[in-house]
Motif scaffolding. Structure first.
Motif, PDB file in Angstrom:
ATOM      1  N   VAL A  41       0.859  -1.188   0.000  1.00  0.00           N
ATOM      2  CA  VAL A  41       0.000   0.000   0.000  1.00  0.00           C
ATOM      3  C   VAL A  41       0.898   1.242   0.000  1.00  0.00           C
ATOM      4  N   ILE A  42       0.660   2.144  -0.926  1.00  0.00           N
ATOM      5  CA  ILE A  42       1.467   3.363  -1.016  1.00  0.00           C
ATOM      6  C   ILE A  42       1.139   4.275   0.166  1.00  0.00           C
ATOM      7  N   VAL A  43       2.169   4.618   0.958  1.00  0.00           N
ATOM      8  CA  VAL A  43       1.947   5.431   2.158  1.00  0.00           C
ATOM      9  C   VAL A  43       2.689   6.768   2.111  1.00  0.00           C
ATOM     10  N   GLU A  44       3.529   6.966   1.082  1.00  0.00           N
ATOM     11  CA  GLU A  44       4.291   8.212   0.991  1.00  0.00           C
ATOM     12  C   GLU A  44       4.699   8.473  -0.457  1.00  0.00           C
ATOM     13  N   GLU A 107       3.520   0.085   2.447  1.00  0.00           N
ATOM     14  CA  GLU A 107       3.317  -0.873   3.541  1.00  0.00           C
ATOM     15  C   GLU A 107       3.127  -2.243   2.913  1.00  0.00           C
ATOM     16  N   PRO A 108       3.986  -3.229   3.225  1.00  0.00           N
ATOM     17  CA  PRO A 108       3.894  -4.547   2.590  1.00  0.00           C
ATOM     18  C   PRO A 108       2.493  -5.140   2.723  1.00  0.00           C
ATOM     19  N   LEU A 127      11.575  -2.848   5.839  1.00  0.00           N
ATOM     20  CA  LEU A 127      11.495  -3.576   4.573  1.00  0.00           C
ATOM     21  C   LEU A 127      11.224  -2.674   3.367  1.00  0.00           C
ATOM     22  N   THR A 128      10.258  -1.782   3.502  1.00  0.00           N
ATOM     23  CA  THR A 128       9.834  -0.976   2.346  1.00  0.00           C
ATOM     24  C   THR A 128       9.665   0.504   2.706  1.00  0.00           C
ATOM     25  N   SER A 129      10.364   0.949   3.752  1.00  0.00           N
ATOM     26  CA  SER A 129      10.183   2.315   4.271  1.00  0.00           C
ATOM     27  C   SER A 129      11.146   3.312   3.635  1.00  0.00           C
ATOM     28  N   GLY A 130      11.254   3.264   2.327  1.00  0.00           N
ATOM     29  CA  GLY A 130      12.118   4.185   1.599  1.00  0.00           C
ATOM     30  C   GLY A 130      12.076   3.835   0.124  1.00  0.00           C
TER      31      GLY A 130
END
Length: 196
Positions: A41-44, A107-108, A127-130
């Motif tokens: 999920v796209i969060v930024e 968000e995975p 994991l996917t915060s960038g």
């Protein structure tokens, strides 16, 4: 994963870049590879407004091999290499108007085991915060350059719109004059996968 996930139509991307940057929040970024399907999920996001935005690769109409796709129609994939990382952007703005939205964090959602194989981390929050982390985890590469988000193995599907969206300055562009202060970064407040 929800098997009903299907690409958003091309029309989703045909609106002002700042609007696209906000509307992408809550949508689902999906990548299909031979290894399997991963999604988040796209969060930024961060918007880059082309010709007049000193932080944009296409500032002052810079048209190079790297930026060429930014001058094409909205909804295409603009990937570029930064150090050892591949970063992924959505082309916006319209033909000849080189604007784009960087997907900064997700968000995975599905294929998390595969993501962890590609990017082994002890803390799932890393994991996917960038922007470089998420491409490695999802298997997005420079080969995706120029594909269409509405018709390829890398696509964006409808998600759940967040209740609130926060806006702030973009990250890592300190050498871009007044553009470093533009409030073109959008994120879901409180989400642990937002890059900072």
């Amino acid at each position: 994963m929800n098997s009903t996930l299907s690409p958003l139509p091309k029309s989703f991307y045909i609106k002002p870049t700042l609007e696209v940057a906000k509307d992408l929040l809550g949508c689902v970024l999906v990548k299909i590879t031979d290894e399997g399907i991963t999604s988040g999920v796209i969060v930024e996001t961060e918007a880059y407004l082309g010709v007049n935005d000193r932080a944009a690769h296409s500032f002052q109409n810079r048209r190079t091999k790297r930026t060429e796709i930014m001058f094409h129609e909205p909804g295409l994939v603009y990937t570029y290499q930064m150090h050892t990382h591949c970063l992924v952007n959505v082309v916006t703005g319209g033909l000849g108007i080189p604007e784009a939205v960087l997907i900064r964090a997700v968000e995975p959602l599905s294929g998390i085991e595969l993501m962890l194989k590609r990017r082994p981390v002890s803390n799932i929050k890393n994991l996917t915060s960038g922007p470089g982390k998420l491409t490695k985890a999802l298997g997005i590469t420079m080969d995706d350059y120029g594909k269409a988000f509405y018709n390829s193995s890398l696509f964006i599907a409808e998600g759940k719109q967040p209740l609130t969206v926060e806006q702030g300055t973009r990250i890592g562009i300190n050498n871009s004059g007044e553009a470093k202060d533009y409030p073109y970064r959008f994120f879901i407040p409180g989400n642990p996968f937002v890059s900072r």
